[in-house]
Scaffold this active site. Structure first.
Site, PDB file in Angstrom:
ATOM      1  N   ASP A  45       0.917   5.055   1.966  1.00  0.00           N
ATOM      2  CA  ASP A  45       0.266   5.557   3.176  1.00  0.00           C
ATOM      3  C   ASP A  45      -0.710   6.707   2.946  1.00  0.00           C
ATOM      4  O   ASP A  45      -1.649   6.866   3.709  1.00  0.00           O
ATOM      5  CB  ASP A  45       1.323   5.987   4.205  1.00  0.00           C
ATOM      6  CG  ASP A  45       1.961   4.773   4.878  1.00  0.00           C
ATOM      7  OD1 ASP A  45       1.396   3.666   4.746  1.00  0.00           O
ATOM      8  OD2 ASP A  45       3.008   4.923   5.526  1.00  0.00           O
ATOM      9  N   ARG A  86       5.323  -9.095  16.882  1.00  0.00           N
ATOM     10  CA  ARG A  86       6.173  -8.048  16.299  1.00  0.00           C
ATOM     11  C   ARG A  86       5.614  -6.693  16.719  1.00  0.00           C
ATOM     12  O   ARG A  86       4.473  -6.360  16.419  1.00  0.00           O
ATOM     13  CB  ARG A  86       6.133  -8.169  14.781  1.00  0.00           C
ATOM     14  CG  ARG A  86       6.814  -7.060  13.997  1.00  0.00           C
ATOM     15  CD  ARG A  86       6.251  -7.131  12.579  1.00  0.00           C
ATOM     16  NE  ARG A  86       7.030  -6.427  11.579  1.00  0.00           N
ATOM     17  CZ  ARG A  86       6.750  -5.201  11.177  1.00  0.00           C
ATOM     18  NH1 ARG A  86       5.782  -4.510  11.729  1.00  0.00           N
ATOM     19  NH2 ARG A  86       7.471  -4.666  10.185  1.00  0.00           N
ATOM     20  N   HIS A 118       4.748  -0.013  -0.032  1.00  0.00           N
ATOM     21  CA  HIS A 118       5.419  -0.931   0.888  1.00  0.00           C
ATOM     22  C   HIS A 118       4.416  -1.900   1.515  1.00  0.00           C
ATOM     23  O   HIS A 118       3.200  -1.674   1.453  1.00  0.00           O
ATOM     24  CB  HIS A 118       6.137  -0.151   1.993  1.00  0.00           C
ATOM     25  CG  HIS A 118       5.219   0.721   2.784  1.00  0.00           C
ATOM     26  ND1 HIS A 118       4.755   1.936   2.313  1.00  0.00           N
ATOM     27  CD2 HIS A 118       4.642   0.558   4.008  1.00  0.00           C
ATOM     28  CE1 HIS A 118       3.942   2.485   3.207  1.00  0.00           C
ATOM     29  NE2 HIS A 118       3.852   1.659   4.249  1.00  0.00           N
ATOM     30  N   HIS A 143       0.842  -1.193   0.000  1.00  0.00           N
ATOM     31  CA  HIS A 143       0.000   0.000   0.000  1.00  0.00           C
ATOM     32  C   HIS A 143       0.880   1.247   0.000  1.00  0.00           C
ATOM     33  O   HIS A 143       2.092   1.152   0.179  1.00  0.00           O
ATOM     34  CB  HIS A 143      -0.903   0.005   1.252  1.00  0.00           C
ATOM     35  CG  HIS A 143      -0.115   0.112   2.524  1.00  0.00           C
ATOM     36  ND1 HIS A 143       0.547  -0.967   3.076  1.00  0.00           N
ATOM     37  CD2 HIS A 143       0.150   1.167   3.342  1.00  0.00           C
ATOM     38  CE1 HIS A 143       1.166  -0.586   4.180  1.00  0.00           C
ATOM     39  NE2 HIS A 143       0.951   0.718   4.358  1.00  0.00           N
TER      40      HIS A 143
HETATM   41  O1  AKG Z   1       5.037  -2.094  10.551  1.00  0.00           O
HETATM   42  C1  AKG Z   1       5.628  -1.821   9.519  1.00  0.00           C
HETATM   43  O2  AKG Z   1       6.758  -2.198   9.244  1.00  0.00           O
HETATM   44  C2  AKG Z   1       4.919  -0.996   8.456  1.00  0.00           C
HETATM   45  C3  AKG Z   1       3.494  -0.750   8.749  1.00  0.00           C
HETATM   46  C4  AKG Z   1       2.838   0.084   7.705  1.00  0.00           C
HETATM   47  O3  AKG Z   1       3.205   0.125   6.590  1.00  0.00           O
HETATM   48  C5  AKG Z   1       1.672   0.898   8.055  1.00  0.00           C
HETATM   49  O4  AKG Z   1       1.171   0.787   9.183  1.00  0.00           O
HETATM   50  O5  AKG Z   1       1.195   1.663   7.193  1.00  0.00           O
HETATM   51 FE    FE Z   2       2.298   1.856   5.611  1.00  0.00          FE
END
Ligand code: AKG
Ligand code: FE
Length: 737
Positions: free
Chosen positions: A586, A666, A656, A584
């Site tokens: 952001d 995690r 990403h 996606h």
């Molecule tokens: O937790 C991550 O490494 C990325 C999370 C992410 O891309 C997001 O929350 O938009």
């Molecule tokens: Fe993100």
């Protein structure tokens, strides 16, 4: 009482209309509004009256009138549908005579059919609706209802009446169609925190009108959990509901007043035949546009392309995986009606037949496409032919909502001009993409890193992209442990921080803790005060680092911060092919097929800079990765670890995702920053105010982005905010990713 700017405009416009309705209001405000008997009163009148009562702060009356206007609109729709069905056959015997009648009487027979149908409909609708209810509804009112604005008023009204469940439901209903409405987002958050408002109260009151989306989403969910039988059933239901909604919308086109373009309407110069043609083309065009209407989720601007064929595609795959080969073949043949020469579908069909071991003859005999799909496609093709004819020869307008329209239905002259247009558009998109690759965010990676012990592990070059960085040594292992403990303590505190299934995958649990939630838990003694403060403070540290490294323009505000943990659900990991977080961008909605990124809700369009500060590495999977715009090629990969910070600009240069977390938990501190003060995180300020009120000043961001101590700020009230004049206020989304 404060008025929302938009509502004020509506109010002024309404005043004049209300005057012309005044006689009716006088009679209506007696018994008819409260009575369920008698002819249906026009919902626009009820709405105007309800809004007037709202501005007079007569909350009971406003609630009654607005509820009635919503109910009457729905009744009107149902009535029209019923009359449409009851009058379906009126005069059709005349049509049967058309073929056989010699001489020149056929047109009279056709007219008689039209007249009989019109008379039937007029009688059917007229006996249940008051004369004013038959008048056309203004575009303004249509717009109010299409944006679910009545629920915006109702939210305030029910809050004033202290009917919090109803207020929460109205707020949620409005928010579904207005996901970027900042105030309502805040209000919902507040309702959630109020005692006496159950989760069940957050109900979308309009969901029954959008059932196909609920079915669509649950079909996707069944697919994700590989429950193929359920998925096949859900897809079938979703297709049926889509057809039903389309039908409903089409009936509405026939039954609601049709307005013609000004120069072609009643006063136009056209003769009767031209006028009739314009009217019928406008009806067909309205009916075709139902495809777009049904394929647009509430709150979205763009329709989902190829909506029905996409569902059929999913359905046949689910049927195949659920071992329903006959069903899969039928669905695939339905799909082929849209795309008869699609090589993948033809290949699949062949494969299915071979798997069944059937010969061609019995194949064609038994497994015809679904009748309702065949009817749908045939009718649509006929309509398109007429509409394209009208466009080419009668000067009418038509925007084809479908991608599957065969070329031979489109006149050559139109195809040619489209080709030229398309080429121009492609060129423009390419140029835009190039510009986007260059990233016009105003950030320029490569600035200094103003903290001793922090190292640059990966820069743009190492990460194959623009405005990306990995820094190490940002926090100590003790700080990592503290935040991990905070996450655990908050999770066991329960209320307000319950782990729930990840919105992205059924195989993981997801927990998110905001600064304000942490501050409140600390206030209630559920977590350590100093831990909650650390959550806040580390955000400042990240901001200072990234502000400097990305040489951001002055003023970088927090937009949303949360401590987020993703935990693999044990025993549910086998053969996982999905991601913990799909690819996606952001701040826009990425469309990998075209590489376009739509800067529209529900994306968080105001986010400019993204940051993820990792806290641990004792889990399997869970790598962050960056891809190309088509979401296919991985350009860089980052393994999380304590003290590692990834920063990147939030726009289309940085698609990403996160690989599946298949064991363990995690945790990371995810932050987003905005250049617009308007969109700053007011919840963060609320937390600061809370600490300040407790006599514990905190380092707080000033308007120009510098940190300084504050104390003695007054806390904001915990009630949903009334509509206020002017600017909106924002917090990040709840438990968002
Ligand atoms: O937790 C991550 O490494 C990325 C999370 C992410 O891309 C997001 O929350 O938009
Ligand atoms: Fe993100």
């Amino acid at each position: 009482m404060a008025l929302d700017a938009n509502h004020f405009a509506v109010y002024v416009a309404m005043q004049s209309i209300i005057l012309s309705f005044s006689t009716l209001i006088l009679t209506a405000s007696g018994s008819s509004f409260t009575s369920s008997m008698g002819p249906l009163l026009p919902y626009d009148l009820l709405y105007y009256s309800g809004v007037r009562a709202y501005f007079q702060e007569d909350w009971d009356k406003a609630a009654e009138l607005l509820e009635k206007s919503i109910a009457n609109k729905e009744s009107m729709r149902r009535l029209r549908r019923k009359c449409h069905e009851d009058c379906f056959d009126a005069g059709t015997d005349m049509l049967a005579k058309l073929d056989s009648e010699g001489g020149s009487l056929w047109d009279l027979q056709a007219l008689e059919w039209v007249q009989q149908r019109a008379e039937c409909l007029r009688f059917c609708v007229g006996r249940s609706v008051s004369p004013a209810g038959l008048l056309p509804v203004s575009i303004d009112i249509d717009y109010e209802f299409s944006t679910r604005n009545p629920y915006n008023f109702l939210q305030v009204i029910y809050y004033k009446l202290e009917k919090l469940q109803k207020a929460a439901s109205a707020a949620h209903t409005f928010f579904v169609a207005n996901p970027s409405h900042l105030e309502m987002r805040n209000n919902i958050e507040k309702y959630r925190r109020m005692k006496g408002v159950a989760e069940a109260a957050f109900q979308d009151r309009e969901q029954h009108k959008e059932m196909h989306w609920a079915l669509y989403d649950s079909a996707l969910l069944s697919e994700a959990s590989s429950d193929w039988q359920l998925a096949a059933r859900k897809w079938r239901e979703s297709v049926n509901e889509t057809l039903r909604q389309t039908e409903d919308c089409r009936v509405h086109c026939q039954m609601s007043p049709q307005s013609l373009p000004e120069d072609r309407g009643v006063d136009g110069v056209d003769g009767v035949f031209e006028k009739a043609a314009v009217l019928s083309l406008s009806l067909l065009s309205c009916q075709q546009s139902c495809v777009t209407q049904v394929a647009t989720r509430p709150g979205r601007i763009s329709a989902q392309e190829d909506f029905l064929p996409t569902q059929l595609e999913h359905q046949h795959i689910a049927q195949f995986k659920a071992d329903d080969l006959a069903g899969a073949i039928q669905t695939l043949r339905s799909l082929l009606l849209f795309y008869p020469s699609d090589t993948d579908s033809l290949g699949n069909l062949q494969f299915y037949y071979e798997t069944l071991g059937e010969d061609k003859e019995s194949q064609d005999k038994d497994k015809q496409p679904a009748q309702e799909i065949a009817n749908y496609v045939n009718r649509s093709l006929q309509e398109k032919k007429l509409l394209y004819f009208g466009k080419e020869n009668l000067g009418s307008d038509f925007i084809d909502p479908d991608l599957w329209t065969p070329e031979d239905v489109i006149p050559e002259s139109l195809r040619e001009s489209w080709r030229a247009e398309k080429e121009k558009l492609n060129k423009k998109v390419k140029e835009e993409e190039k510009e986007e690759e260059m990233d016009d965010s105003g950030f320029y990676a490569g600035g200094p890193v103003p903290q001793v012990g922090v190292t640059i592990t990966m820069d743009d070059v190492a990460m194959n992209g623009t405005n990306r960085v990995v820094l190490d040594g940002v926090i100590t292992s003790k700080e990592c442990d503290t935040l991990l403990q905070l996450a655990t303590a908050a999770a066991s505190a329960g209320d307000g921080y319950r782990g729930r299934r990840s919105p992205h995958t059924p195989h993981e649990k997801f927990e998110g803790l905001t600064v304000l939630k942490a501050a409140k838990l600390a206030q209630d003694g559920m977590v350590n005060q100093s831990d909650a403060r650390l959550l806040h403070e580390l955000g400042e540290r990240v901001r200072t680092l990234l502000d400097s490294y990305f040489r951001s323009p002055p003023g970088l505000f927090f937009s949303f911060t949360h401590l987020v943990c993703r935990t693999a659900i044990t025993g549910d990991q086998e053969g996982r092919l999905d991601l913990s977080h799909p690819v996606h961008v952001d701040n826009c909605l990425l469309e990998p097929e075209t590489g376009h990124c739509w800067r529209e809700a529900p994306a968080f369009t105001h986010r400019d800079l993204s940051a993820v500060l990792y806290l641990n590495d004792n889990f399997d999977g869970g790598d962050l990765f960056f891809t190309t715009r088509d979401a296919k090629t991985v350009k860089a990969r980052v393994r999380p670890g304590c003290g590692r910070l990834v920063g990147f600009s939030s726009g289309p240069v940085n698609p990403h995702g996160v690989t599946a977390v298949t064991a363990g938990r995690r945790c990371a501190l995810a932050l987003w920053f905005t250049k617009e003060k308007l969109h700053r995180d007011v919840e963060r300020e609320e937390a600061e105010a809370l600490w300040a009120a407790d006599g514990q000043g905190v380092a707080k961001a000033t308007e120009d982005g510098e940190a300084k101590g504050t104390s003695g700020r007054s806390g904001r009230s915990q009630t949903p905010k009334e509509k206020s004049r002017g600017r909106g206020r924002v917090t990040g989304g709840k438990d968002e990713l």
